[in-house]
Design a protein around this motif. Sequence first.
Motif: not given
Length: 441
Positions: A93-118
């Motif tokens: 379960i620990y590994i599964l929740t961690t993979v889900i957390a990374v995926t949430i992070g990747l989806v957000l950063v690829n959609t919000l593109k925070p790096g574009a504004g710097v």
Amino acid sequence: MSNKKNTLALHWKILIGMVLGLIIGIVAVQIDGETGTMAKQLVTDWVKPFGTIFINMLKLIAMPLIIASLIKGVSDLQDISKLSKMGFRTIAIYILTTVIAVTIGLVLVNTLKPGAGVSEKTRDSLIHEYAGEATKRIEAANEQAKQGPLQALVDIVPNNFFQAASSNRNMLQVIFFAVFFGIGIILIPPEKAQPLKDFFDGFNEVVLKLVDLIMLMAPIGVLALLAGLVVEAPSADLFLALLSYSVTVVAGLAILIIFFYPTLVKLTTGKSPKFFFKGISPAQLLAFSTSSSAATLPVTMERVEEHLGVDKEVSSFVLPVGATINMDGTSLYQAVAAVFIAQVMGIHLGLEAQLSIVLTATLASIGSAAVPGAGMVMLVIVLNAAGIPEAGLALIFAVDRPLDMMRTIANVTGDATVSMMVAKSVNKLHDPKVKEWDDFA
Ligand code: ASP
């Protein structure tokens, strides 16, 4: 010892302490000139040390607590197959929740593109300002990366118990010894085992009582910690430059903490989000104030056992292991940070690079120590794997501490969630014997 005089719940007292700490820090920072310097020095010399004492007290009992509760927990299991069943579920379960957390992070950063504004100017000034700090982290990470692939496994087995127990960084080694010792107790005749079990039982009770006593100091402790942090924080301009990045990390962590974990708890145990948050909130507030899952561990254990109803047999194993290897917040942050740095540096990351981030951020979060700033050191490994320049670390340094505080909340909440899930799956989730710490007040 009546609680009639004092009805304010612990989490409110801690919150008030946090707010007062922030106010004291902000006031000291706002004062200009020589008086301002004096005010800041006053906070550093006369307020911050109480925060250090508070963290030291928590760390002081972390090792004794792990040893006593784990030996007791394992020896109560009666047979070893129960341990392996629980161990397997916990890690899965620990590994599964961690993979889900990374995926949430990747989806957000690829959609919000925070790096574009710097802007290029901000980028260059950040790299210039924090190059030295970044180099230190890179060197620390390279030291770790030099070791062979099985070194992490070798490191779990200590060659000297006292040496292992002498540093809070060696938690996994102590966990290994305690589980091993507990297994020994299961295997000897019950009449020989009983005195030892009674001893560790009593030891465990004492340590938990010490957690109660230390928590009486929590409101003052967090006040001092936060006031100290604010007067030593870098200027607000840098925070603004990195606002979109910080918002992306915080949004991801908020999804984990407010939505993902309570939903998992509800679906697997039937317990309501209100019940869950009421039980775990003091540990969350402490995680925020200390930025350390290890320092928070004694309180997480107490809350999970007394307020969320997880049996000691489960919590004594799942929580110390979780504090050391399960860091969903850290892994999410590492994914967002890696892609953000790539965006600012104009590097395109294909599917392969993004998948390598899922893998390495999961492993890097397992390898991160449960102490402030550890996630940033391991981020170097994620950057390397995805082909992003390590020097990019300098870009995110300025806001690392506040994000560390936030990701530690997610780390601790994730551990508590999994302890409830595992407890439910082995029939060890009971109605909590809610105990008010405020009884002492
Ligand atoms: N401070 C985090 C923890 O103790 C680890 C990190 O992400 O730096 O859980």
